[in-house]
Design an enzyme around this catalytic site. Structure first.
Site, PDB file in Angstrom:
ATOM      1  CB  THR A 167       9.878   0.085   0.973  1.00  0.00           C
ATOM      2  OG1 THR A 167       9.649   1.471   0.989  1.00  0.00           O
ATOM      3  CG2 THR A 167      10.204  -0.409  -0.386  1.00  0.00           C
ATOM      4  N   GLY A 197       9.359   7.971  -5.027  1.00  0.00           N
ATOM      5  CA  GLY A 197      10.459   7.752  -4.088  1.00  0.00           C
ATOM      6  C   GLY A 197      11.537   6.851  -4.667  1.00  0.00           C
ATOM      7  N   GLY A 219      12.829   3.275   3.715  1.00  0.00           N
ATOM      8  CA  GLY A 219      12.953   4.469   4.550  1.00  0.00           C
ATOM      9  C   GLY A 219      12.834   5.745   3.737  1.00  0.00           C
TER      10      GLY A 219
END
Ligand code: GLY
Length: 312
Positions: A167, A197, A219
């Site tokens: 990201t 997410g 992550g």
């Protein structure tokens, strides 16, 4: 003091973000300017254009932005067909009485706001997707049961194959002392369609509060969602912890979670005085920062927070 802290892949945008701050622009505009350049980067397969697709070969983006001054926030999730997810998230924050749009509604809103649609799946990303499908799991596209069967066999397929970039995170501090935090991603490669997410979830992957600080995560987003990691860091700061203590405590919270796919989570944190930390469950993660006095950004390793049992 003006300053920008970003995940390592933010190196392509940190100069643009700092330029906004040097011209007296807001932390919000700085974060948007920096992240847009990462979203545009065809070599980054974890964010925006050229991001790796979901199981069906569709690029689905998640992004969020939070203004530390007002605690206003905007986000888009499972968002297709438009490259600048961070700009659409900003528009959600500024133009709607809502914080979070997903899927078709987010697409409709982007169209109404005049954003230009673009094919996000590049030849390189499509080739990687096809190779994965051919080599490992041609039946993955058949549905949930096949997906879960294959996940048990190929846990690594659910992991981002290009973890070092992941990201993109940006936190900016402007000359008025305001913080803004922005996050953007194409999420896990080969994810189940519609999966959203932490990058799009305020409190999980993104939180900013001018009184205490801002935090952004990268992550394994499911862990950051379950522990409300970004908000936890800011809450720990508000309770008097130092920056390293707050970050470490939030990562230690993740080790309490049972998770068959446990993957690294990393975070960056900055307080309103411009002090920052960057840390990770992994031992090989980097980040970048630049303040108004520096001619170029500095890239550094993140502080490693190992599992409690692994500590010497
Ligand atoms: N942290 C990015 C994601 O889980 O999608």
């Amino acid at each position: 003091m003006i300053k920008v802290v970003a995940s390592a892949n933010g190196i392509v945008g940190i100069g643009a973000a700092l330029d906004v701050l040097k011209r007296g622009g807001s932390a919000i505009s700085a974060v948007e300017a920096g992240i847009k350049l990462v979203e545009d980067n065809p070599l980054d397969h974890t964010v925006g254009y050229a991001g790796l697709p979901n199981l069906l070969g569709e690029v689905e983006l998640d992004a969020s932005i939070m203004d530390g001054r007002t605690r206003a926030a905007g986000a888009v999730g499972a968002f297709k067909d438009y490259p600048y997810a961070i700009s659409v998230a900003r528009k959600v924050m500024e133009e709607l009485p809502h914080c979070f749009l997903v899927g078709e509604g987010a697409r409709r809103f982007a169209r109404e706001m005049g954003f230009e649609a673009k094919e996000l799946l590049t030849d390189v990303a499509e080739e990687k997707w096809k190779r994965m499908m051919d080599e490992h799991a041609p039946e993955l596209s058949r549905g949930r049961d096949a997906y879960m069967d294959r996940i048990r066999d190929f846990v690594r397929l659910t992991r981002d194959p290009e973890r070092p970039n992941e990201t993109v995170n940006f936190i900016a501090l402007d000359s008025r002392g305001s913080l803004c935090c922005g996050v953007s991603t194409s999420g896990w490669a080969w994810k189940y369609p519609g999966r959203v997410g932490d990058s799009a979830v305020i409190g999980a992957g993104n939180y900013a509060d001018d009184r205490w600080g801002a935090c952004a995560c990268t992550g394994r987003g499911e862990l950051a969602i379950r522990a409300a990691t970004a908000r936890s860091v800011v809450l720990y700061l508000s309770q008097g912890m130092s920056l390293p203590q707050a970050g470490e405590r939030a990562l230690e919270d993740l080790y309490q979670l049972e998770d068959a796919y446990f993957g690294p989570v990393s975070l960056i944190v900055m307080n309103p005085r411009g002090e920052h930390v960057a840390m990770s469950i992994a031992d090989d993660m980097e980040y970048v920062y630049q303040d108004g006095e520096m001619m170029e950004p500095k890239k550094l390793g993140r502080h490693h927070v190992p599992r409690p049992g692994d500590r010497s």
